[in-house]
Design a protein around this motif. Structure first.
Motif, PDB file in Angstrom:
ATOM      1  N   ALA A  91       0.826  -1.194  -0.107  1.00 28.88           N
ATOM      2  CA  ALA A  91       0.040  -0.176  -0.145  1.00 28.88           C
ATOM      3  C   ALA A  91       0.767   1.449  -0.121  1.00 28.88           C
ATOM      4  O   ALA A  91       0.602   2.170  -0.841  1.00 28.88           O
ATOM      5  N   HIS A  92       1.890   1.175   0.723  1.00 32.20           N
ATOM      6  CA  HIS A  92       2.954   2.449   0.692  1.00 32.20           C
ATOM      7  C   HIS A  92       3.366   2.531  -0.698  1.00 32.20           C
ATOM      8  O   HIS A  92       3.717   3.701  -1.226  1.00 32.20           O
ATOM      9  N   GLY A  93       3.893   1.606  -1.225  1.00 31.62           N
ATOM     10  CA  GLY A  93       4.488   1.457  -2.556  1.00 31.62           C
ATOM     11  C   GLY A  93       3.404   2.262  -3.594  1.00 31.62           C
ATOM     12  O   GLY A  93       3.584   3.090  -4.327  1.00 31.62           O
ATOM     13  N   GLU A  94       2.179   1.851  -3.449  1.00 24.69           N
ATOM     14  CA  GLU A  94       1.170   2.030  -4.521  1.00 24.69           C
ATOM     15  C   GLU A  94       0.984   3.714  -4.070  1.00 24.69           C
ATOM     16  O   GLU A  94       0.668   4.389  -5.095  1.00 24.69           O
ATOM     17  N   ASN A  95       0.950   3.773  -3.019  1.00 17.51           N
ATOM     18  CA  ASN A  95       0.662   5.394  -2.541  1.00 17.51           C
ATOM     19  C   ASN A  95       1.843   6.333  -3.105  1.00 17.51           C
ATOM     20  O   ASN A  95       1.608   7.402  -3.723  1.00 17.51           O
ATOM     21  N   LEU A  96       2.980   5.706  -2.943  1.00 22.82           N
ATOM     22  CA  LEU A  96       4.008   6.502  -3.624  1.00 22.82           C
ATOM     23  C   LEU A  96       4.022   6.538  -4.970  1.00 22.82           C
ATOM     24  O   LEU A  96       4.221   7.826  -5.787  1.00 22.82           O
ATOM     25  N   ASP A  97       3.833   5.673  -5.489  1.00 23.01           N
ATOM     26  CA  ASP A  97       3.606   5.584  -7.163  1.00 23.01           C
ATOM     27  C   ASP A  97       2.428   6.746  -7.511  1.00 23.01           C
ATOM     28  O   ASP A  97       2.560   7.401  -8.526  1.00 23.01           O
ATOM     29  N   LEU A  98       1.304   6.713  -6.805  1.00 24.12           N
ATOM     30  CA  LEU A  98       0.131   7.497  -7.180  1.00 24.12           C
ATOM     31  C   LEU A  98       0.567   9.045  -6.977  1.00 24.12           C
ATOM     32  O   LEU A  98       0.402   9.962  -7.835  1.00 24.12           O
ATOM     33  N   ARG A  99       1.526   9.539  -5.955  1.00 26.18           N
ATOM     34  CA  ARG A  99       1.976  10.762  -5.554  1.00 26.18           C
ATOM     35  C   ARG A  99       2.919  11.075  -6.621  1.00 26.18           C
ATOM     36  O   ARG A  99       2.968  12.252  -7.176  1.00 26.18           O
ATOM     37  N   ARG A 100       3.705  10.224  -7.105  1.00 20.83           N
ATOM     38  CA  ARG A 100       4.534  10.607  -8.133  1.00 20.83           C
ATOM     39  C   ARG A 100       3.766  10.831  -9.554  1.00 20.83           C
ATOM     40  O   ARG A 100       4.196  11.813 -10.452  1.00 20.83           O
ATOM     41  N   GLU A 101       2.521  10.114  -9.981  1.00 19.97           N
ATOM     42  CA  GLU A 101       2.106  10.153 -11.053  1.00 19.97           C
ATOM     43  C   GLU A 101       1.161  11.290 -10.850  1.00 19.97           C
ATOM     44  O   GLU A 101       1.183  12.313 -12.062  1.00 19.97           O
ATOM     45  N   LEU A 102       0.729  11.943  -9.599  1.00 22.90           N
ATOM     46  CA  LEU A 102      -0.076  13.098  -9.677  1.00 22.90           C
ATOM     47  C   LEU A 102       1.186  14.427  -9.748  1.00 22.90           C
ATOM     48  O   LEU A 102       0.741  15.255 -10.485  1.00 22.90           O
ATOM     49  N   ALA A 103       2.023  14.167  -9.495  1.00 20.32           N
ATOM     50  CA  ALA A 103       3.240  15.158  -9.759  1.00 20.32           C
ATOM     51  C   ALA A 103       3.800  15.210 -10.947  1.00 20.32           C
ATOM     52  O   ALA A 103       3.876  16.595 -11.536  1.00 20.32           O
ATOM     53  N   ARG A 104       3.855  14.171 -11.505  1.00 17.86           N
ATOM     54  CA  ARG A 104       4.281  14.333 -12.957  1.00 17.86           C
ATOM     55  C   ARG A 104       3.019  15.113 -13.753  1.00 17.86           C
ATOM     56  O   ARG A 104       3.575  15.574 -14.897  1.00 17.86           O
ATOM     57  N   ARG A 105       1.780  14.854 -13.595  1.00 14.32           N
ATOM     58  CA  ARG A 105       0.815  15.464 -14.464  1.00 14.32           C
ATOM     59  C   ARG A 105       0.503  16.782 -14.021  1.00 14.32           C
ATOM     60  O   ARG A 105      -0.353  17.495 -14.631  1.00 14.32           O
ATOM     61  N   GLY A 106       1.228  17.362 -13.094  1.00 11.85           N
ATOM     62  CA  GLY A 106       1.091  18.641 -12.419  1.00 11.85           C
ATOM     63  C   GLY A 106       0.159  18.960 -11.366  1.00 11.85           C
ATOM     64  O   GLY A 106      -0.217  20.083 -11.165  1.00 11.85           O
ATOM     65  N   ALA A 107      -0.490  17.936 -10.904  1.00 10.38           N
ATOM     66  CA  ALA A 107      -1.716  18.277  -9.910  1.00 10.38           C
ATOM     67  C   ALA A 107      -0.939  18.149  -8.507  1.00 10.38           C
ATOM     68  O   ALA A 107      -0.124  17.352  -8.593  1.00 10.38           O
ATOM     69  N   ALA A 108      -1.310  19.255  -7.794  1.00 10.25           N
ATOM     70  CA  ALA A 108      -0.720  19.245  -6.331  1.00 10.25           C
ATOM     71  C   ALA A 108      -1.504  18.179  -5.446  1.00 10.25           C
ATOM     72  O   ALA A 108      -2.408  18.335  -5.472  1.00 10.25           O
ATOM     73  N   PRO A 109      -0.689  17.685  -4.981  1.00 15.70           N
ATOM     74  CA  PRO A 109      -1.338  16.462  -3.805  1.00 15.70           C
ATOM     75  C   PRO A 109      -1.690  17.316  -2.719  1.00 15.70           C
ATOM     76  O   PRO A 109      -1.080  18.528  -2.343  1.00 15.70           O
ATOM     77  N   SER A 110      -2.872  17.006  -2.210  1.00 17.48           N
ATOM     78  CA  SER A 110      -3.468  17.783  -1.218  1.00 17.48           C
ATOM     79  C   SER A 110      -3.275  16.961   0.179  1.00 17.48           C
ATOM     80  O   SER A 110      -2.945  15.954   0.388  1.00 17.48           O
TER      81      SER A 110
END
Length: 138
Positions: free
Chosen positions: A119-138
């Motif tokens: 789950a931590h790995g998936e969370n990290l992947d999703l944060r990276r994907e959000l950062a790559r697309r330019g969306a700011a994580p909340s």
């Protein structure tokens, strides 16, 4: 001068005798207390309870005989030992059950840790994907 020395010697002898009697009384009280509590009567236990040395207990013929006698009475002989097969079986069964529970607990904890790591790995992947697309994580 001889009278003073004799007097001092007598005072010291009286004090030593009183100290020895106090230790003997303490040891006798300790033996009674240990017997009353159902604890094993050993030189170590009596010495600890009474606050006297092992050497004192061994050097006192009466205390030594009494402790050795009580110590020998506390050890059941194989013939006098009650049949404990029933209680031994219960203890063995409960011990086996505890071991099974421990094993199952270890396995469940390993599975939970693996799931948490995933789950931590998936969370990290999703944060990276959000950062790559330019969306700011909340």
């Amino acid at each position: 001068m001889t009278d003073d020395r004799t007097r001092r010697t007598a005072i010291l002898a009286t004090a030593a005798k009183a100290k020895s009697q106090a230790k003997t009384t303490a040891a006798e009280r300790a033996i009674r207390a240990l017997v009353k509590r159902g604890e094993a009567i050993t030189f170590q236990a009596v010495g600890r309870e009474a606050g006297v040395s092992h050497a004192f207990l061994y050097q006192s013929p009466e205390l030594r005989r009494r402790i050795e006698y009580l110590r020998s009475q506390a050890r059941p002989t194989p013939a006098a030992r009650p049949d404990t097969n029933g209680s031994d079986t219960v203890v063995l069964a409960l011990t086996a059950q505890i071991e099974q529970l421990k094993t199952r607990h270890r396995q469940e904890m390993q599975a939970l840790r693996a799931a948490l790591e995933q789950a931590h790995g998936e969370n990290l992947d999703l944060r990276r994907e959000l950062a790559r697309r330019g969306a700011a994580p909340s």
